[in-house]
Scaffold this active site. Structure first.
Site, PDB file in Angstrom:
ATOM      1  N   ALA A  65       0.996  -1.263   0.058  1.00 14.88           N
ATOM      2  CA  ALA A  65       0.105  -0.071   0.176  1.00 14.88           C
ATOM      3  C   ALA A  65       1.017   1.276   0.016  1.00 14.88           C
ATOM      4  O   ALA A  65       1.988   1.046   0.169  1.00 14.88           O
ATOM      5  CB  ALA A  65      -1.044   0.023   1.317  1.00 14.88           C
ATOM      6  N   GLY A 111       0.741  -4.854   0.715  1.00 13.27           N
ATOM      7  CA  GLY A 111      -0.349  -4.885   0.065  1.00 13.27           C
ATOM      8  C   GLY A 111      -0.058  -5.865  -1.449  1.00 13.27           C
ATOM      9  O   GLY A 111      -1.070  -6.348  -1.980  1.00 13.27           O
ATOM     10  N   GLU A 114      -0.389  -9.458  -0.499  1.00 10.28           N
ATOM     11  CA  GLU A 114      -1.868  -9.611  -0.424  1.00 10.28           C
ATOM     12  C   GLU A 114      -2.634  -9.588  -1.556  1.00 10.28           C
ATOM     13  O   GLU A 114      -3.593 -10.565  -1.761  1.00 10.28           O
ATOM     14  CB  GLU A 114      -2.415  -8.435   0.720  1.00 10.28           C
ATOM     15  CG  GLU A 114      -1.844  -8.507   2.291  1.00 10.28           C
ATOM     16  CD  GLU A 114      -2.214  -7.439   3.047  1.00 10.28           C
ATOM     17  OE1 GLU A 114      -1.724  -6.232   2.675  1.00 10.28           O
ATOM     18  OE2 GLU A 114      -3.185  -7.739   4.062  1.00 10.28           O
ATOM     19  N   GLU A 134       4.785  -5.202   7.389  1.00 11.81           N
ATOM     20  CA  GLU A 134       3.941  -4.189   7.957  1.00 11.81           C
ATOM     21  C   GLU A 134       4.451  -3.923   9.458  1.00 11.81           C
ATOM     22  O   GLU A 134       4.460  -2.592   9.965  1.00 11.81           O
ATOM     23  CB  GLU A 134       2.540  -4.520   7.884  1.00 11.81           C
ATOM     24  CG  GLU A 134       1.669  -4.394   6.741  1.00 11.81           C
ATOM     25  CD  GLU A 134       2.006  -5.575   5.904  1.00 11.81           C
ATOM     26  OE1 GLU A 134       2.545  -6.613   6.432  1.00 11.81           O
ATOM     27  OE2 GLU A 134       1.380  -5.496   4.815  1.00 11.81           O
TER      28      GLU A 134
HETATM   29  N1  COA Z   1       4.533   3.143  -0.563  1.00 14.59           N
HETATM   30  C1  COA Z   1       4.837   4.335  -1.300  1.00 14.59           C
HETATM   31  N2  COA Z   1       6.216   4.446  -1.749  1.00 14.59           N
HETATM   32  C2  COA Z   1       6.760   3.267  -2.188  1.00 14.59           C
HETATM   33  C3  COA Z   1       6.496   2.048  -1.623  1.00 14.59           C
HETATM   34  C4  COA Z   1       5.304   1.894  -0.795  1.00 14.59           C
HETATM   35  N3  COA Z   1       4.786   1.010  -0.105  1.00 14.59           N
HETATM   36  N4  COA Z   1       7.430   1.181  -1.750  1.00 14.59           N
HETATM   37  C5  COA Z   1       8.494   2.000  -2.611  1.00 14.59           C
HETATM   38  N5  COA Z   1       8.218   3.290  -2.676  1.00 14.59           N
HETATM   39  C6  COA Z   1       8.541   4.303  -3.353  1.00 14.59           C
HETATM   40  C7  COA Z   1       9.887   4.903  -2.663  1.00 14.59           C
HETATM   41  O1  COA Z   1       9.447   5.788  -1.559  1.00 14.59           O
HETATM   42  C8  COA Z   1      10.588   5.559  -3.730  1.00 14.59           C
HETATM   43  O2  COA Z   1      10.170   6.665  -4.210  1.00 14.59           O
HETATM   44  P1  COA Z   1      10.934   8.209  -4.261  1.00 14.59           P
HETATM   45  O3  COA Z   1      11.796   7.436  -5.415  1.00 14.59           O
HETATM   46  O4  COA Z   1      10.249   9.092  -4.467  1.00 14.59           O
HETATM   47  O5  COA Z   1      11.888   8.438  -3.132  1.00 14.59           O
HETATM   48  C9  COA Z   1      10.499   4.526  -4.896  1.00 14.59           C
HETATM   49  O6  COA Z   1       9.480   3.819  -4.671  1.00 14.59           O
HETATM   50  C10 COA Z   1      11.638   3.471  -5.262  1.00 14.59           C
HETATM   51  O7  COA Z   1      11.758   2.862  -3.886  1.00 14.59           O
HETATM   52  P2  COA Z   1      13.162   2.680  -3.198  1.00 14.59           P
HETATM   53  O8  COA Z   1      12.909   2.419  -1.827  1.00 14.59           O
HETATM   54  O9  COA Z   1      14.048   3.777  -3.538  1.00 14.59           O
HETATM   55  O10 COA Z   1      13.599   1.381  -4.004  1.00 14.59           O
HETATM   56  P3  COA Z   1      14.758   0.380  -3.511  1.00 14.59           P
HETATM   57  O11 COA Z   1      15.011  -0.462  -4.590  1.00 14.59           O
HETATM   58  O12 COA Z   1      15.795   0.717  -2.597  1.00 14.59           O
HETATM   59  O13 COA Z   1      13.767  -0.597  -2.431  1.00 14.59           O
HETATM   60  C11 COA Z   1      11.954  -1.814  -1.784  1.00 14.59           C
HETATM   61  C12 COA Z   1      12.881  -1.251  -2.960  1.00 14.59           C
HETATM   62  C13 COA Z   1      10.672  -2.534  -2.163  1.00 14.59           C
HETATM   63  C14 COA Z   1      12.608  -2.892  -0.904  1.00 14.59           C
HETATM   64  C15 COA Z   1      11.524  -0.801  -0.951  1.00 14.59           C
HETATM   65  O14 COA Z   1      11.036   0.443  -1.615  1.00 14.59           O
HETATM   66  C16 COA Z   1      10.352  -1.016   0.164  1.00 14.59           C
HETATM   67  O15 COA Z   1      10.869  -1.627   1.278  1.00 14.59           O
HETATM   68  N6  COA Z   1       9.217  -0.402   0.165  1.00 14.59           N
HETATM   69  C17 COA Z   1       8.506  -0.429   1.221  1.00 14.59           C
HETATM   70  C18 COA Z   1       7.884  -1.787   1.183  1.00 14.59           C
HETATM   71  C19 COA Z   1       6.860  -1.960   2.592  1.00 14.59           C
HETATM   72  O16 COA Z   1       6.953  -1.609   3.495  1.00 14.59           O
HETATM   73  N7  COA Z   1       5.408  -2.353   2.231  1.00 14.59           N
HETATM   74  C20 COA Z   1       4.414  -2.645   2.936  1.00 14.59           C
HETATM   75  C21 COA Z   1       3.425  -1.403   3.045  1.00 14.59           C
HETATM   76  S1  COA Z   1       2.143  -1.364   4.070  1.00 14.59           S
END
Ligand code: COA
Length: 259
Positions: A65, A111, A114, A134
């Protein structure tokens, strides 16, 4: 037509691609609204026989999400966000009368995991990673993750993944029963399409009844056995059952009409 999704129909399969690759295809309110509308299309358009849900790019299926929408929510707002997603998207996918497959092309987190689990089954590319992170955010899953992960991989492993936020790679996801097939990125869409073409050659009413029965089993519905018997009986009233059984006795391939 959609702002956050790409859609196309190919040989009866409606392909929905979540298209926010710069945000790892995160599910914001627009994506949820549009996924809901896309699923309405699936329900209402007779030319659509099956669905593939995937993410744009080669990095993420859906990384969860959209966390940026969480900051201002209170208890009521948080619950409303989860409930809206359930009604608009997750229940519609799970209960869809046509097969819905997730083609997981990268991170499927929160999400995203999910969403993949709400689909009827999952195919994954080798680089995919699955997880429910989460608790890193002080949250728990809200789009059915605690329920569907437990049903798919069992209580002990679900507890561990949900408590640690550990990600599992595609190979482990297959061992756990979270995905059915792991293929290269190039083979991902062809594999999903190939399986769905096979399903298209079967009797559509029977496929719909299989989905309903298996969902009831997974839900622990106490009437699952009774409902299977009722639906089994209903199949005898279909033209496709007559065609299927006649074709067998005539040693030819059945041609189903969905009636
Ligand atoms: N919600 C909002 N934005 C998200 C996102 C999320 N769940 N997951 C990634 N993004 C965004 C990042 O903020 C970043 O945006 P920016 O370029 O404007 O700063 C962009 O997507 C790229 O992500 P980034 O973290 O820089 O890539 P990465 O390759 O270093 O890492 C992940 C990839 C997927 C491991 C990491 O983005 C992550 O941990 N995301 C969140 C996962 C999460 O906790 N999901 C559960 C949500 S309830």
């Amino acid at each position: 037509m959609y702002k956050t999704l790409l859609t196309q129909t190919e040989n009866g399969t409606f392909i929905i691609t979540i298209n926010r690759p710069d945000k790892m295809n995160a599910l914001n309110a627009s994506v949820i609204e549009e996924l809901g509308a896309a699923m309405d299309e699936v329900y209402n358009n007779n030319e659509i026989k099956s669905v593939i849900i995937t993410g744009a790019g080669e990095k993420a299926f859906v990384a969860g999400a959209d966390i940026s929408e969480f900051l201002t929510l209170n208890a009521e707002g948080g619950a409303a966000l989860a409930a809206r997603g359930r009604v608009l998207v997750f229940d519609k996918i799970e209960n869809c009368p046509k097969p819905v497959v997730a083609a997981v092309n990268g991170f499927a987190l929160g999400g995203g995991c999910e969403l993949a689990m709400a689909c009827h089954f999952r195919i994954s590319s080798e680089n995919a990673k699955f997880g429910q992170p989460e608790v890193n955010l002080g949250l728990i899953p809200g789009y059915g993750g605690t329920q569907r992960l437990t049903r798919l991989i069992g209580k002990g492993k679900a507890m561990e993944l949900l408590m640690t936020s550990d990600m599992v790679g595609a190979a482990e996801a297959k061992t756990l029963g979270l995905v059915n097939h792991v293929v290269t990125m190039e083979e991902l869409m062809p594999k999903a399409k190939e399986i769905l073409q096979k399903v298209h050659s079967k009797a559509p009413i029977a496929i719909t009844k299989v989905i309903a029965c298996v969902n009831e089993a997974a839900d622990g519905n106490h009437h699952g056995f009774d409902n299977e018997i009722t639906r089994f009986g209903e199949c005898f009233e279909t033209a496709d059952m007559k065609e299927g059984t006649t074709a067998f006795t005539e040693k030819r391939k059945a041609v189903f009409t969905g009636k």
